[in-house]
Design an enzyme around this catalytic site. Structure first.
Site, PDB file in Angstrom:
ATOM      1  N   ASP A  26      35.871  33.781 -63.082  1.00  0.00           N
ATOM      2  CA  ASP A  26      35.480  34.361 -64.313  1.00  0.00           C
ATOM      3  C   ASP A  26      36.096  33.026 -65.356  1.00  0.00           C
ATOM      4  OD1 ASP A  26      34.563  35.522 -66.584  1.00  0.00           O
ATOM      5  OD2 ASP A  26      36.505  36.832 -66.701  1.00  0.00           O
ATOM      6  N   GLU A  77      33.281  28.346 -67.761  1.00  0.00           N
ATOM      7  CA  GLU A  77      32.427  27.655 -68.563  1.00  0.00           C
ATOM      8  C   GLU A  77      32.973  26.341 -68.887  1.00  0.00           C
ATOM      9  OE1 GLU A  77      33.296  30.941 -69.219  1.00  0.00           O
ATOM     10  OE2 GLU A  77      31.286  31.749 -68.255  1.00  0.00           O
ATOM     11  N   ASP A 119      28.804  39.545 -69.650  1.00  0.00           N
ATOM     12  CA  ASP A 119      29.037  40.810 -70.591  1.00  0.00           C
ATOM     13  C   ASP A 119      27.944  41.077 -71.201  1.00  0.00           C
ATOM     14  OD1 ASP A 119      31.519  40.360 -69.663  1.00  0.00           O
ATOM     15  OD2 ASP A 119      32.146  39.044 -71.550  1.00  0.00           O
TER      16      ASP A 119
HETATM   17  O1  MIG Z   1      37.534  37.572 -71.871  1.00  0.00           O
HETATM   18  O2  MIG Z   1      38.548  39.950 -66.991  1.00  0.00           O
HETATM   19  O3  MIG Z   1      32.918  38.620 -68.055  1.00  0.00           O
HETATM   20  O4  MIG Z   1      33.446  40.797 -66.424  1.00  0.00           O
HETATM   21  O5  MIG Z   1      35.937  42.129 -67.016  1.00  0.00           O
HETATM   22  C1  MIG Z   1      37.066  38.562 -70.879  1.00  0.00           C
HETATM   23  C2  MIG Z   1      38.191  40.415 -67.921  1.00  0.00           C
HETATM   24  C3  MIG Z   1      37.292  38.184 -69.499  1.00  0.00           C
HETATM   25  C4  MIG Z   1      34.997  38.422 -69.049  1.00  0.00           C
HETATM   26  C5  MIG Z   1      34.116  38.905 -67.842  1.00  0.00           C
HETATM   27  C6  MIG Z   1      34.412  40.493 -67.644  1.00  0.00           C
HETATM   28  C7  MIG Z   1      35.850  40.712 -67.171  1.00  0.00           C
HETATM   29  C8  MIG Z   1      36.687  40.023 -68.542  1.00  0.00           C
HETATM   30  N1  MIG Z   1      36.544  38.686 -68.624  1.00  0.00           N
END
Ligand code: MIG
Length: 809
Positions: free
Chosen positions: A413, A416, A493
């Protein structure tokens, strides 16, 4: 459309198209030209694939790119002719090069012209004022202008939330984590794939603009007769895929940028996530609910709260005191566990991961040479320089403890990368990626879009080193073209809104047309509160995604399949069971995708490019070529319009027959989403089970809706994990079906490959048979069969040889 965040404005300057070119030299497949201080090269890589490179400012040709997997192409027969007007021809197409003022176009033996440079603007460089030249880290902006052919429509462009047809739009390629989720009005979001698939007169070609800076395309928006492809710096490197079908384009595109690996079978089952299942007990409770309520589930997720203060590769010892025991226990119940891993490493001198990365000098730097710091979940963090092979190896090695404890897969996650200062921003363009000993350091602006791919790559390669006999399971949010060879992409999201069921469809179809076939959105929606009807309808859609996972945000209402009670729980159960039964069909599609790049969840235009009605049919989709799905995307309604393309289609729930092309009004009450099966194409189905591996896949049922005419489908099986299939341990069978007034002939062709499925019987289940047949035979002998209300079931013994079934009506 909103172009978002952190997209630096295009530098002011003066665009200068290339002028007169001079032929420099050529070899068997390429020609090279000089145009003032630039070099331009045109190469035939394959009969239907050409590469063009423009290298300004005296730079040598260089095609190395994170996107590209295949660099060595087999020899290809090329003819070259002409002096002022040069032709570079293969058996499939010709690149035509005018030296007068350098312009490049393509045509094929049928006379179709495609990807032709705009006569006036061609390609070239934006000349910057002196002051900017100094501050531009990677040279001047570059541009390429192509003529729009008569009726040309543009598709693809990777992860895009708005519709399928991109004609008349401006597209930005710059990975960002949009604050508070995304909507259909957004342009660039988490991943960037600067690729278009064009259709003109029903025939396809593709153009991949390989540049990892901020890129933008104008697809006949500013001028309806022209398309523009530009980047903030670097070179113009682009690939032209000649088609002429979308299948041909995707096949070559994924040969060049890499194919989706074969997934471990367990990862095709239903998956459940939440930000976060907070401790062992909550995870156990969720697992127990799935089993007690008889809702299939194969995988559970641990989101960031499993860690100790969000330090990657650690556990919170209080809420997860014994991860190894927990995972063994869940494994015993048929669950796999996937843990999240973020790129930010907490700056903490008592945290060995941080200290080691610092000692080995593996983090990104500021221009002054200091470690680059910014805030994410753990507080102030350093960020691995994934462009450095040593960093990637180190990161992969850090997965060892998780793997030893029994974690089945890794979820990447925030790559980017997303930073919190300022809110949900990304790295400034002048952050330095020092790279490995062989590399030139790079500014972030030069490689931004690859950060996510490189992180996913380090995880995949790490898992392969740690568990070399298992297929890695890696998820990523961000990436660049080619990301499909490292990981599946989930689309970040979304929200628990009705609109987002619709939005998911173009989003996944656009990805599929851009090489990323293994993808899925959060079922039920991430942000905001879900409700029973929305969850049920979202699940009716979601189970047909290549990646099927329910996920939701902290502090929103829970949305596991049972939360909203009846009738919603039963609808979710029924749909998830249907997915579970369809897994052999999904698996055959994954194998096709792995071999040819064909999307799993497909837009109709992929199969019917000559039918322009399909070009905007983005509220329905095909799964393979045999299933058509048209979800309900509004509350309180049970009917919707469906477009059925050419061919005969049967309504899955009622057996009703439709002859396409046709516009129909489908009745789709809760639990019976509009789902159609193409005539004469067998759909393999497993028996019901609570999770993959609960029992042998015995019997296998081949579901068939015969109608006059013929069809074919493919059954593919292997061990479901490991790499034995690469050595021939698979079982592939073509299943043909031909029907006429006199009867139906089905043939399971002799098996290819040496894999022996563990089962004793196969059933052929025909639906829509109007009367009791006279006679049914298998390989010439009277068969074991039964007929009841339009359904004919014929028992076959599992065997590797050809099996022929004849039904006399
Ligand atoms: O700033 O890890 O898209 O699926 O649950 C949020 C927490 C960080 C974004 C991800 C989401 C995940 C969440 N993450």
């Amino acid at each position: 459309m909103a172009e978002i965040f952190e997209s630096p404005p295009t530098q002011e300057g003066h665009y200068k198209p290339l002028g007169r070119a001079k032929l420099l030299d050529h070899d068997e497949r390429s020609i090279r030209m000089g145009v003032s201080s630039a070099t331009v090269e045109v190469t035939a890589l394959a009969p239907d694939l050409f590469r063009v490179g423009m290298f300004p400012e005296g730079r040598p040709p260089d095609y190395a790119s994170e996107a590209i997997e295949k660099e060595d192409w087999e020899p290809v027969a090329v003819e070259m002719s002409g002096e002022e007007e040069i032709s570079l021809s293969t058996e499939a197409a010709t690149a035509h090069i005018s030296l007068g003022s350098l312009r490049i176009s393509f045509f094929d033996p049928s006379g179709r012209v495609f990807a032709a440079d705009d006569e006036e603007l061609g390609m070239g460089v934006v000349e910057l004022p002196e002051a900017d030249v100094f501050s531009a880290p990677s040279g001047s902006p570059v541009r390429l202008y192509k003529r729009r052919e008569e009726g040309e429509r543009y598709f693809g462009c990777g992860e895009r939330t708005s519709g399928l047809d991109k004609t008349g739009s401006h597209q930005v390629f710059w990975n960002v984590d949009p604050p508070s989720g995304h909507t259909a009005s957004f342009n660039n979001i988490y991943s960037s794939i600067p690729f278009t698939l064009s259709l003109a007169g029903g025939r396809a070609h593709g153009l991949f603009f390989d540049n990892t800076h901020r890129v933008d395309f104008d697809l006949a928006k500013a001028d309806e007769d022209r398309a523009y492809y530009g980047a903030e710096g670097g070179n113009v490197v682009y690939y032209v895929f000649c088609g002429p079908t979308p299948k041909d384009v995707l096949d070559r595109y994924t040969e060049l940028t890499g194919r989706t690996p074969m997934p471990p079978m367990w990862s095709l089952g239903n998956q459940q996530c939440r930000y976060s299942y907070i401790d062992e007990d909550e995870v156990r409770k969720v697992a127990r609910n799935f089993r007690e309520r008889d809702i299939p589930c194969d995988t559970l997720y641990l989101d960031i709260d499993y860690m100790d203060g969000y330090r990657v590769f650690t556990w919170n010892g209080e809420s997860f005191p014994d991860p190894e025991r927990l995972m063994a226990e869940l494994k015993g119940q048929g669950f796999n566990v996937v843990t999240i891993v973020d790129p930010g490493v907490k700056i903490d001198l008592n945290y060995p991961v941080y200290v080691e990365g610092r000692e080995r000098d593996l983090y990104c730097k500021t221009v002054e040479g200091e470690e680059f710091h910014n805030v994410v979940w753990p507080g102030m963090c350093a960020f691995p320089d994934f462009t450095n092979p040593e960093t990637r190896e180190w990161w992969g090695e850090n997965l060892r403890a998780l793997v030893d404890e029994g974690v089945a897969g890794i979820w990447c996650d925030m790559n980017e990368p997303s930073l919190f200062v300022p809110r949900q921003s990304t790295m400034p363009g002048d952050v330095v990626h020092p790279g490995g000993p062989e590399d030139e350091p790079k500014y972030h602006a030069q490689i931004h879009n690859t950060y996510g791919s490189l992180m996913a790559r380090s995880v995949r390669e790490g898992l392969l080193r740690l568990r070399s006999d298992e297929r890695p399971f890696v998820i990523t949010r961000a990436g660049y073209a080619g990301l499909q060879r490292h990981a599946l992409q989930w689309t970040g999201d979304n929200s628990s809104w009705w609109e987002h069921i619709w939005m998911s469809m173009p989003q996944l179809q656009n990805l599929g047309l851009s090489g990323v076939a293994w993808a899925g959105v959060d079922i039920g929606g991430f942000f905001d509160d879900c409700n029973g009807e929305l969850l049920a309808r979202f699940t009716e859609f979601g189970v047909f995604q290549p990646f099927c996972r329910n996920h939701s945000m902290k502090e929103t209402i829970h949305q596991e399949p049972w939360v909203f009670g009846e009738p919603y729980e039963s609808v979710c159960r029924k749909m998830i069971k249907l997915r579970q039964r369809l897994l052999p069909y999904f698996y055959a599609l994954f194998e096709e995708c792995h071999r040819t790049g064909a999307p799993i969840l497909r837009p109709l235009l992929f199969e019917y490019p000559e039918d322009e009605t399909t070009y905007n049919a983005d509220d329905e989709f095909l799964l393979g070529s045999a299933l058509l799905v048209a979800p309900i995307t509004r509350p309180g309604i049970e009917h919707r319009h469906v477009y059925l393309p050419q061919g005969t289609w049967f309504h899955y729930w009622t057996g009703g027959r439709f002859d396409g092309p046709a516009h129909v009004l489908a009745h789709a009450p809760l639990g019976e989403p509009a789902l159609y099966v193409r005539a004469n194409t067998a759909i393999p189905m497993w028996p019901e089970m609570k999770h993959i591996g609960e029992r042998p896949t015995d019997p296998l049922t081949l579901l068939l809706y015969p109608a006059e005419g013929a069809g074919e489908s493919v059954l593919y099986e292997d061990a479901g994990n490991g790499f034995g299939y690469e050595r021939g341990e698979y079982a592939r069978r073509r299943v043909t079906c031909r029907a006429s007034e006199a009867g139906i002939s089905v043939s399971l062709k002799e098996q290819e490959g040496s894999f022996v499925p563990e089962r004793s019987s196969v059933y052929l289940e025909f639906r829509g048979i109007s009367a009791r047949p006279q006679n049914v035979s298998v390989n010439g002998e009277e068969a074991d069969w039964r007929y009841e209300e339009g359904r004919l079931v014929v028992a076959l013994a599992e065997s590797a040889g050809e099996t022929r079934v004849e039904v006399r009506v």
